[in-house]
Design a protein around this motif. Structure first.
Motif, PDB file in Angstrom:
ATOM      1  N   VAL A 471       0.839  -1.183   0.000  1.00 35.22           N
ATOM      2  CA  VAL A 471       0.000   0.000   0.000  1.00 35.22           C
ATOM      3  C   VAL A 471       0.882   1.243   0.000  1.00 35.22           C
ATOM      4  O   VAL A 471       1.739   1.407   0.868  1.00 35.22           O
ATOM      5  CB  VAL A 471      -0.932   0.044   1.244  1.00 35.22           C
ATOM      6  CG1 VAL A 471      -1.851   1.257   1.177  1.00 35.22           C
ATOM      7  CG2 VAL A 471      -1.733  -1.235   1.358  1.00 35.22           C
ATOM      8  N   LEU A 472       0.693   2.088  -1.027  1.00 33.96           N
ATOM      9  CA  LEU A 472       1.358   3.392  -1.037  1.00 33.96           C
ATOM     10  C   LEU A 472       0.326   4.398  -0.564  1.00 33.96           C
ATOM     11  O   LEU A 472      -0.788   4.432  -1.076  1.00 33.96           O
ATOM     12  CB  LEU A 472       1.806   3.761  -2.448  1.00 33.96           C
ATOM     13  CG  LEU A 472       2.764   2.787  -3.140  1.00 33.96           C
ATOM     14  CD1 LEU A 472       2.840   3.089  -4.626  1.00 33.96           C
ATOM     15  CD2 LEU A 472       4.134   2.877  -2.501  1.00 33.96           C
ATOM     16  N   VAL A 473       0.698   5.196   0.412  1.00 39.50           N
ATOM     17  CA  VAL A 473      -0.282   6.157   0.928  1.00 39.50           C
ATOM     18  C   VAL A 473       0.139   7.561   0.536  1.00 39.50           C
ATOM     19  O   VAL A 473       1.280   7.966   0.786  1.00 39.50           O
ATOM     20  CB  VAL A 473      -0.399   6.064   2.463  1.00 39.50           C
ATOM     21  CG1 VAL A 473      -1.558   6.933   2.940  1.00 39.50           C
ATOM     22  CG2 VAL A 473      -0.605   4.628   2.892  1.00 39.50           C
ATOM     23  N   MET A 474      -0.776   8.292  -0.104  1.00 41.03           N
ATOM     24  CA  MET A 474      -0.461   9.660  -0.497  1.00 41.03           C
ATOM     25  C   MET A 474      -1.077  10.647   0.475  1.00 41.03           C
ATOM     26  O   MET A 474      -2.164  10.441   1.009  1.00 41.03           O
ATOM     27  CB  MET A 474      -0.968   9.955  -1.913  1.00 41.03           C
ATOM     28  CG  MET A 474      -0.074   9.379  -2.990  1.00 41.03           C
ATOM     29  SD  MET A 474      -0.496  10.024  -4.618  1.00 41.03           S
ATOM     30  CE  MET A 474       0.232  11.656  -4.540  1.00 41.03           C
ATOM     31  N   HIS A 475      -0.327  11.736   0.688  1.00 34.80           N
ATOM     32  CA  HIS A 475      -0.814  12.802   1.548  1.00 34.80           C
ATOM     33  C   HIS A 475      -0.300  14.116   0.989  1.00 34.80           C
ATOM     34  O   HIS A 475       0.909  14.259   0.763  1.00 34.80           O
ATOM     35  CB  HIS A 475      -0.315  12.575   2.982  1.00 34.80           C
ATOM     36  CG  HIS A 475      -0.589  13.717   3.887  1.00 34.80           C
ATOM     37  ND1 HIS A 475      -1.878  14.150   4.147  1.00 34.80           N
ATOM     38  CD2 HIS A 475       0.232  14.533   4.588  1.00 34.80           C
ATOM     39  CE1 HIS A 475      -1.812  15.187   4.978  1.00 34.80           C
ATOM     40  NE2 HIS A 475      -0.546  15.441   5.253  1.00 34.80           N
ATOM     41  N   GLU A 476      -1.195  15.032   0.712  1.00 26.96           N
ATOM     42  CA  GLU A 476      -0.810  16.340   0.186  1.00 26.96           C
ATOM     43  C   GLU A 476       0.094  16.238  -1.036  1.00 26.96           C
ATOM     44  O   GLU A 476       1.095  16.939  -1.144  1.00 26.96           O
ATOM     45  CB  GLU A 476      -0.096  17.169   1.250  1.00 26.96           C
ATOM     46  CG  GLU A 476      -0.999  17.601   2.374  1.00 26.96           C
ATOM     47  CD  GLU A 476      -0.248  18.441   3.395  1.00 26.96           C
ATOM     48  OE1 GLU A 476       0.878  18.881   3.089  1.00 26.96           O
ATOM     49  OE2 GLU A 476      -0.793  18.658   4.472  1.00 26.96           O
ATOM     50  N   GLY A 477      -0.237  15.350  -1.942  1.00 19.86           N
ATOM     51  CA  GLY A 477       0.509  15.285  -3.193  1.00 19.86           C
ATOM     52  C   GLY A 477       1.852  14.586  -3.102  1.00 19.86           C
ATOM     53  O   GLY A 477       2.641  14.640  -4.030  1.00 19.86           O
ATOM     54  N   ARG A 478       2.141  13.975  -1.975  1.00 17.64           N
ATOM     55  CA  ARG A 478       3.388  13.218  -1.856  1.00 17.64           C
ATOM     56  C   ARG A 478       3.106  11.831  -1.321  1.00 17.64           C
ATOM     57  O   ARG A 478       2.093  11.609  -0.671  1.00 17.64           O
ATOM     58  CB  ARG A 478       4.352  13.926  -0.892  1.00 17.64           C
ATOM     59  CG  ARG A 478       4.938  15.179  -1.466  1.00 17.64           C
ATOM     60  CD  ARG A 478       5.677  15.967  -0.412  1.00 17.64           C
ATOM     61  NE  ARG A 478       6.056  17.264  -0.958  1.00 17.64           N
ATOM     62  CZ  ARG A 478       7.167  17.472  -1.655  1.00 17.64           C
ATOM     63  NH1 ARG A 478       8.008  16.495  -1.860  1.00 17.64           N
ATOM     64  NH2 ARG A 478       7.429  18.669  -2.134  1.00 17.64           N
ATOM     65  N   ILE A 479       4.031  10.906  -1.596  1.00 16.55           N
ATOM     66  CA  ILE A 479       3.885   9.576  -1.011  1.00 16.55           C
ATOM     67  C   ILE A 479       4.333   9.665   0.446  1.00 16.55           C
ATOM     68  O   ILE A 479       5.490  10.003   0.724  1.00 16.55           O
ATOM     69  CB  ILE A 479       4.745   8.558  -1.769  1.00 16.55           C
ATOM     70  CG1 ILE A 479       4.308   8.531  -3.228  1.00 16.55           C
ATOM     71  CG2 ILE A 479       4.668   7.204  -1.089  1.00 16.55           C
ATOM     72  CD1 ILE A 479       3.680   7.299  -3.717  1.00 16.55           C
ATOM     73  N   ALA A 480       3.407   9.410   1.353  1.00 18.58           N
ATOM     74  CA  ALA A 480       3.723   9.574   2.774  1.00 18.58           C
ATOM     75  C   ALA A 480       4.228   8.276   3.380  1.00 18.58           C
ATOM     76  O   ALA A 480       4.985   8.295   4.346  1.00 18.58           O
ATOM     77  CB  ALA A 480       2.486  10.051   3.529  1.00 18.58           C
ATOM     78  N   ALA A 481       3.812   7.158   2.825  1.00 19.40           N
ATOM     79  CA  ALA A 481       4.256   5.895   3.411  1.00 19.40           C
ATOM     80  C   ALA A 481       4.106   4.774   2.410  1.00 19.40           C
ATOM     81  O   ALA A 481       3.293   4.834   1.503  1.00 19.40           O
ATOM     82  CB  ALA A 481       3.420   5.575   4.657  1.00 19.40           C
ATOM     83  N   GLU A 482       4.955   3.748   2.573  1.00 21.65           N
ATOM     84  CA  GLU A 482       4.798   2.524   1.796  1.00 21.65           C
ATOM     85  C   GLU A 482       4.692   1.381   2.800  1.00 21.65           C
ATOM     86  O   GLU A 482       5.590   1.172   3.609  1.00 21.65           O
ATOM     87  CB  GLU A 482       5.995   2.324   0.857  1.00 21.65           C
ATOM     88  CG  GLU A 482       5.899   1.005   0.123  1.00 21.65           C
ATOM     89  CD  GLU A 482       6.956   0.861  -0.969  1.00 21.65           C
ATOM     90  OE1 GLU A 482       7.554   1.875  -1.356  1.00 21.65           O
ATOM     91  OE2 GLU A 482       7.164  -0.275  -1.409  1.00 21.65           O
ATOM     92  N   ILE A 483       3.544   0.692   2.781  1.00 19.76           N
ATOM     93  CA  ILE A 483       3.260  -0.289   3.818  1.00 19.76           C
ATOM     94  C   ILE A 483       3.076  -1.657   3.172  1.00 19.76           C
ATOM     95  O   ILE A 483       2.227  -1.822   2.307  1.00 19.76           O
ATOM     96  CB  ILE A 483       1.983   0.099   4.593  1.00 19.76           C
ATOM     97  CG1 ILE A 483       2.085   1.563   5.066  1.00 19.76           C
ATOM     98  CG2 ILE A 483       1.761  -0.824   5.772  1.00 19.76           C
ATOM     99  CD1 ILE A 483       0.798   2.118   5.643  1.00 19.76           C
ATOM    100  N   PRO A 484       3.888  -2.659   3.553  1.00 16.70           N
ATOM    101  CA  PRO A 484       3.688  -3.998   3.010  1.00 16.70           C
ATOM    102  C   PRO A 484       2.391  -4.610   3.535  1.00 16.70           C
ATOM    103  O   PRO A 484       1.858  -4.160   4.560  1.00 16.70           O
ATOM    104  CB  PRO A 484       4.907  -4.775   3.512  1.00 16.70           C
ATOM    105  CG  PRO A 484       5.422  -3.995   4.660  1.00 16.70           C
ATOM    106  CD  PRO A 484       5.003  -2.568   4.475  1.00 16.70           C
ATOM    107  N   ARG A 485       1.892  -5.607   2.799  1.00 12.39           N
ATOM    108  CA  ARG A 485       0.597  -6.200   3.124  1.00 12.39           C
ATOM    109  C   ARG A 485       0.501  -6.621   4.598  1.00 12.39           C
ATOM    110  O   ARG A 485      -0.517  -6.396   5.250  1.00 12.39           O
ATOM    111  CB  ARG A 485       0.370  -7.416   2.222  1.00 12.39           C
ATOM    112  CG  ARG A 485      -0.971  -8.082   2.422  1.00 12.39           C
ATOM    113  CD  ARG A 485      -1.179  -9.214   1.403  1.00 12.39           C
ATOM    114  NE  ARG A 485      -2.432  -9.915   1.646  1.00 12.39           N
ATOM    115  CZ  ARG A 485      -3.602  -9.504   1.189  1.00 12.39           C
ATOM    116  NH1 ARG A 485      -3.681  -8.397   0.479  1.00 12.39           N
ATOM    117  NH2 ARG A 485      -4.707 -10.173   1.434  1.00 12.39           N
ATOM    118  N   ALA A 486       1.579  -7.186   5.096  1.00 14.40           N
ATOM    119  CA  ALA A 486       1.543  -7.716   6.462  1.00 14.40           C
ATOM    120  C   ALA A 486       1.280  -6.618   7.496  1.00 14.40           C
ATOM    121  O   ALA A 486       0.605  -6.843   8.491  1.00 14.40           O
ATOM    122  CB  ALA A 486       2.853  -8.431   6.763  1.00 14.40           C
ATOM    123  N   ASP A 487       1.822  -5.416   7.214  1.00 18.47           N
ATOM    124  CA  ASP A 487       1.701  -4.347   8.211  1.00 18.47           C
ATOM    125  C   ASP A 487       0.518  -3.415   7.958  1.00 18.47           C
ATOM    126  O   ASP A 487       0.276  -2.489   8.728  1.00 18.47           O
ATOM    127  CB  ASP A 487       2.973  -3.491   8.221  1.00 18.47           C
ATOM    128  CG  ASP A 487       4.204  -4.339   8.515  1.00 18.47           C
ATOM    129  OD1 ASP A 487       4.015  -5.440   9.085  1.00 18.47           O
ATOM    130  OD2 ASP A 487       5.313  -3.917   8.152  1.00 18.47           O
TER     131      ASP A 487
END
Lengths: 502, 348, 346
Positions: A471-487
């Protein structure tokens, strides 16, 4: 609380039917809205919810059956009549006047008057300010509506409905673009209205919201009335069963796959003022979700990758080929496909037939010499219609007659027929009934297993968690986090999306 | 511009509209009869028969050949206009390009240039005129209506700048005859023969090629067409250039046919062209129409004009008739749709 | 935008965005005035006669009728429609009222004005009904009525001509006389412009014209009587064209059938140059009037500067293109700026 309300419904539909040409949108539907009660309307897309709303709003007139106001039959000749009767509607799509100021949008037709019957702008702006204060937003009443984000537009719509001091408040998916906080504020305001004796009709595809806000729920399926009952004592599963008419064993049939080589590589992609410095990779066999709030820039990234919008800096590489900016043709040639956010505007040409829509993205492949081969076009359409279990009458039917879910299958068919190596899907199941939703999920899962790289943009958190390998999470036009499926959990994704996590 | 008129459209468009082919098989026959291009063809026959009865010279080969030749420019421009309107654009500047082309032919001929040099040059100028329209529409995203109203004035103004209010005549006979004479052995004038060839090509392009498919997709839902990878801007640019080129070529024919180059040649022809296209059943909002219908529309206007002329009706009344036909041609399908909708409404 | 900001976002960003938009739209009227000043200045330097009393009076008189039509046209364009028939309505009214007066000299000016407005309004009614109730594209309808009305005009005129000597002096006085040195014609136009401007800005029904042009779908859902307003816009445009026809007769006295032939282009140009968006919802009658003044002044300046008068039409077209292009570029810029502010606000 609503149970003890007055026995006379404020606004009701009694055995209403409505057809558009051959499509029967409502069949013998009844609905009763009581003062002081929030009533949910549940059903898949295409179940007739929007037609019902428009009937109450005076946009449509029923072919048979009656609209009852305080128990008396009334005929709304237009939206003006319904508004006169105290019905305020928040439509799914914001309907603002982009060139007029926010305050004018709120008070159109009911502007406060000064001397000579002139519009009293000072009072109007002050009133608008007060409404925004109630909703806890800092919008400037005098700015034009043009350029507002979808969430802000929806807030203006809500302010408009509130300003009417309506006896009946109808809300057709008002929360789709709103953040958690804005939803909470909206609910507080609606609860206050309800306590003041307002009758509320609430539509949302987020079942949690129905359970939080409403006392009663009416369920529609295929335009027909299924049930009307108190929310208390119902479970999510009960409600879903009523909506789709069967149990759903697996809504998220995710297959385990092994990620292959990198198929899509996005490096430091920037579109000024929209998103900045976006880098990620999607490998063959992977489903990568792009999560975040509406307006965080997710769809815009997808549009830039596909070449709909021009990016200002950075690069997009598909299967080793670096794509030029702003060229969908080059993107398609490199093996990209984009199932866009707005099915009716961007995904389909509504006036064309199923087969022509499916053929549209591959006109080059359908050629025999300089001419289009109709046989090839038909074969391609039939092939994919069968593979995706499309429910249709004839392939020559306009896509307009299909349900939302089947329309989405046509869009998917159109793109899968081009044999893409990277599939970008933007809100693949928005406004789709639960049954088709599971089918779409299964399809995405199968595609990934076949080695296609899938980038999925979704606002539906369970979908993101259920389907994505990363999961790539975007916030305010930037990638805020990259979270693997497990987490990936609701908590971890939301905190990144709202900027609470680093 | 046309969006406004669809006041009730949101309701209609959101639902599978009345035009959506439904399973009402029993009404299919009626629906076929109500097809606009069929109606127009029938109307064409009525005018033809009526003309033959009221005016003995009407149906003669000589008159028909003249009537067709008289139509040449309108018919040619209508081919390009059909493609533009199907793609939901319009070019109002065609008559002005025709005028500019005529003025250029006149002034260059007057300056001693040879026709062989003039014709290609003028056609290039026409292409450039179309290119300007196309660039303003596609690069700046301006509505073609506004752009071509502007260039309509601009190009006509340039025609006057080139030639003033002079009239240049006395073109050599061998060129004039090209625009008037029949193809040897047939009663068909050269411009008509050219039109027939171009019409066949246009029909194939519009209805059987990817380019044609793209036009219909662009006309009904431009955004979806763009998302499907169709090069919307490039295609539109091509259409405008084509329209300008054909209009300039029509200007050459017009000049040679009348043997007179004037800046005000062909004023108002855009009306006849658009009328023919719309009468032919092309939807002004784009996405619908057939070239067969347009050809029927062109012929209808041509025969009607010819008939009025034979019956000594003044040109003023002819313009009234064209204007009325234009209004009726857009009014009737809409009224028919309303009637059809009404008839279907009392669903069981 | 839709983040979970706990404090309401600072309104400052929104306010400056508004100022920006305001500025852009004011800039249109200001830049028109600036263009006028430059044009008049340059021309006056080249030829001092340009600013003589008679020169200015001529420009004002010539502007009046065009501006009057532009006021009516802007109401139509604001609703995202167009009325191409105004030129032919002026022609028809100028001829028929001239005919009416020359037939009987005792007929009063008031009755002529009423007749002219009535004929114009009737034409507007036809356009309006076809556009609003029959939902036929405005361009096509008014292109059609343009030719129908023109044809009727030619048919009635039959090559005849109305001469000034056949007209009552009172009417000619209306066209060329003045009060306190100000000619009647511009006075009438300015009064109508002010009334329209006031109505469109300050009354709910006036704002609805903007609302309809801004978003027809939203207007329908907001319960605005869209058809009635569109019909009203066409009635107004027709009626003002009718009045324009009477004033035309009063100003020129000698009238043949093709008065104001081709003026529809000039009127639409004036409106668009004046900042009324051809896609509706934006602009003012003041801008449209300024647009008319600018076009007329350019025409006069070309004559004074001894430029080939045939350039005038080309210049009008070029100016129209320039105006819509500049509008578009500015709108794109503003949209981009607003977008950036949105992101910063998050």
């Amino acid at each position: 609380m609503g149970e003890t309300g007055p026995e006379q419904p404020t606004l009701a539909l009694s055995h209403v039917s409505k057809a558009f040409g051959a499509v029967r949108a409502l069949r013998d539907v009844s609905l009763e809205l009581f003062a002081g009660e929030a009533h949910a309307l549940a059903g898949e897309n295409g179940a007739g919810k929007s037609t019902l709303v428009k009937t109450l709003a005076g946009v449509h007139r029923p072919d048979s059956g009656q609209v009852l106001l305080d128990g008396e039959p009334v005929v709304f000749h237009g939206p003006a009549d319904a508004q006169q009767a105290g019905v305020a509607v928040i439509y799914q799509e914001p309907t603002l006047f982009p060139d007029l100021s926010v305050a004018e949008n709120i008070f159109m037709g009911r502007q406060p008057r000064g001397g000579l019957g002139r519009i009293d702008r000072r009072t109007m702006n002050a009133e608008a300010d007060k409404l925004f204060e109630r909703l806890g937003v800092g919008l400037d009443p005098q700015r034009p509506a043009r350029g507002l984000s979808i969430a802000d537009q929806q807030l203006v719509e809500i302010a408009k409905a509130l300003s009417r001091n309506a006896r009946v408040l109808i809300m057709d998916e008002p929360t789709a673009a709103l953040s958690g906080n804005e939803v909470a504020r909206l609910f507080n305001v609606v609860k206050a209205l309800r306590e003041q004796g307002c009758a509320v009709l609430f539509i949302s595809h987020r079942l949690d919201e129905i359970f939080e806000l409403c006392q009663r729920v009416t369920t529609l399926r295929d335009g027909a009335w299924i049930a009307a009952e108190p929310v208390e004592g119902l479970t999510h599963e009960d409600l879903i069963r009523r909506m789709v008419g069967r149990d759903l064993d697996a809504l998220y049939p995710k297959q385990e796959t092994v990620a292959g080589e990198v198929a899509l590589k996005v490096d430091r992609l920037t579109r000024e003022g929209v998103f900045a410095d976006v880098s990620f990779e999607v490998r063959r066999g992977e489903i990568v979700a792009l999560a975040g709030l509406v307006g965080a820039g997710r769809s815009e990234v997808a549009r830039a990758i596909f070449g709909i919008d021009r990016f200002d800096a950075g690069s997009v590489t598909v299967g080793g080929t670096r794509l030029p900016a702003a060229s969908p043709t080059a993107a398609m040639a490199a093996g990209l496909a984009l199932v866009p956010e707005d099915r009716r505007q961007q995904g389909l040409v509504m006036e064309l037939s199923i087969e022509r829509n499916i053929g549209l993205a591959g006109l080059r492949d359908l050629r025999k010499g300089p001419l289009i081969s109709r046989a090839a076009e038909r074969d391609r359409a039939r092939d994919w219609a069968v593979r995706l279990q499309l429910k249709f009458g004839r392939l020559t039917d306009g896509v307009g007659v299909l349900s939302g879910g089947n329309q989405q299958k046509v869009v998917l068919a159109k793109w899968l027929a081009t044999g893409p190596s990277v599939l970008i899907v933007d809100e693949p199941t928005r406004g789709i009934d639960v049954g088709t939703k599971a089918e779409v999920h299964r399809l995405l899962s199968e595609l990934a297993a076949q080695g296609i790289a899938v980038l999925m943009i979704s606002s539906d958190l369970p979908e993101v968690l259920g389907m994505a390998d990363r999961v790539l999470v975007m916030h305010e036009g930037r990638i805020a986090a990259e979270i693997p499926r497990a987490d990936a959990t609701e908590e971890s994704v939301m905190s990144a999306a709202t900027g609470r996590a680093a | 511009m046309s969006e406004t008129t669809s006041e009730a459209a949101p309701a209609q468009k959101a639902s599978p509209g009345p035009d959506a082919p439904g399973p009402g098989t029993s009404r299919r026959g009626v629906g076929h009869l109500l097809r606009w291009d069929v109606l127009v063809t029938a109307l064409l026959l009525v005018v033809f028969l009526g003309g033959s009865l009221t005016s003995p010279s009407f149906a003669s080969a000589g008159n028909l050949s003249f009537a067709l030749g008289d139509l040449g420019e309108i018919a040619l421009i209508a081919l390009a206009m059909t493609m533009l309107v199907v793609a939901a654009e319009v070019d109002l500047s065609v008559a002005s390009v025709l005028g500019l082309s005529s003025a250029l032919v006149g002034s260059l001929w007057d300056a001693g240039w040879s026709i062989e040099t003039i014709i290609p040059l003028v056609i290039v100028v026409g292409a450039v005129c179309g290119l300007v329209n196309g660039l303003l529409v596609t690069r700046l995203g301006l509505p073609s209506l506004a752009v071509t109203i502007g260039t309509m004035a601009l190009y006509r103004g340039l025609a006057y700048v080139v030639l003033g209010d002079r009239a240049i005549a006395e073109f050599p006979q061998q060129y004039a005859s090209l625009a008037v004479d029949d193809v040897p052995g047939t009663p068909i004038p050269y411009p008509v023969a050219l039109f027939v060839v171009l019409a066949v090509v246009t029909a194939i392009v519009l209805h059987s090629t990817g380019f044609g498919r793209s036009l219909f997709a662009i006309g009904s839902q431009e955004e979806a067409a763009f998302f499907a990878g169709i090069r919307v801007k490039r295609i539109k640019l091509v259409l405008f250039v084509l329209s300008g080129t054909i209009a300039a070529f029509a200007g050459v024919i017009f000049t040679l046919r009348y043997g007179s180059a004037r800046a005000d040649n062909g004023v108002g022809i855009e009306l006849a062209v658009i009328a023919a296209v719309l009468i032919g059943g092309v939807d002004f909002d784009g996405g619908k129409g057939t070239l067969g219908g347009v050809i029927a529309g062109v012929l209808l206007i041509g025969l009607l004009r010819n008939l009025l002329m034979l019956n000594d009706v003044t040109t003023e009344i002819q313009s009234v008739v064209t204007g009325l036909l234009l209004i009726v041609s857009v009014l009737t399908p809409r009224l028919a749709a309303v009637i059809r909708q009404r008839r279907r409404l009392p669903a069981p | 935008m839709s983040t979970v900001t706990t404090t309401p976002p600072a309104p400052a960003a929104g306010r400056s965005a508004r100022n920006l938009v305001d500025m852009v739209f004011r800039a249109r009227e200001l830049s028109l005035v600036a263009a006028l000043v430059v044009l008049v200045g340059v021309t006056a330097v080249a030829n001092s006669n340009f600013l003589s009393g008679q020169g200015v009076k001529d420009i004002l008189l010539n502007t009046s009728i065009l501006a009057l039509l532009a006021v009516g046209q802007s109401a139509v364009v604001m609703t995202r429609n167009i009325d191409l028939s105004v030129g032919s309505v002026v022609g028809l009214v100028a001829f028929t009222t001239g005919d009416f007066l020359s037939a009987d000299h005792s007929r009063g000016i008031v009755s002529v004005v009423i007749l002219g407005i009535a004929i114009g309004a009737a034409c507007g009614l036809i356009n309006g009904l076809l556009v609003s109730f029959c939902r036929v594209p405005a361009l096509v309808v008014t292109l059609g009525t343009l030719y129908v009305i023109q044809g009727v005009d030619y048919y009635l005129a039959h090559g005849r001509q109305i001469n000034a000597v056949d007209l009552p002096p009172g009417l000619l006085d209306l066209g060329n006389g003045s009060v306190l040195g100000v000619p009647y014609l511009p006075l009438i136009t300015v009064l109508i412009m002010l009334a329209m401007g006031f109505y469109l800005r300050s009354y709910p029904s006036g704002r609805e014209f903007y609302a309809i042009g801004s978003s027809p779908e939203a207007a329908l859902l907001a319960g605005i009587p869209v058809r009635r307003r569109v019909l009203a816009a066409y009635l107004l445009s027709g009626a003002l064209a009718g009045l324009g026809g009477v004033l035309w007769l009063a100003r020129f006295g000698t009238v043949v059938a093709d008065s104001a032939n081709g003026w529809e282009l000039l009127v639409v140009s004036a409106v668009v140059v004046g900042g009324v968006a051809i896609t509706g919802g934006v602009g003012s009658v003041y801008g449209a009037t300024l647009g008319a003044l600018l076009l007329t002044t350019i025409g006069s300046a070309l004559v004074v500067l001894r430029v080939n008068p045939f350039w005038q039409q080309a210049v009008t077209g070029a100016l129209l293109l320039l105006a819509i292009s500049v509008d578009r570029v500015l709108a794109l810029r503003v949209a981009r700026l607003l977008r950036r502010r949105n992101v910063r606000r998050v």
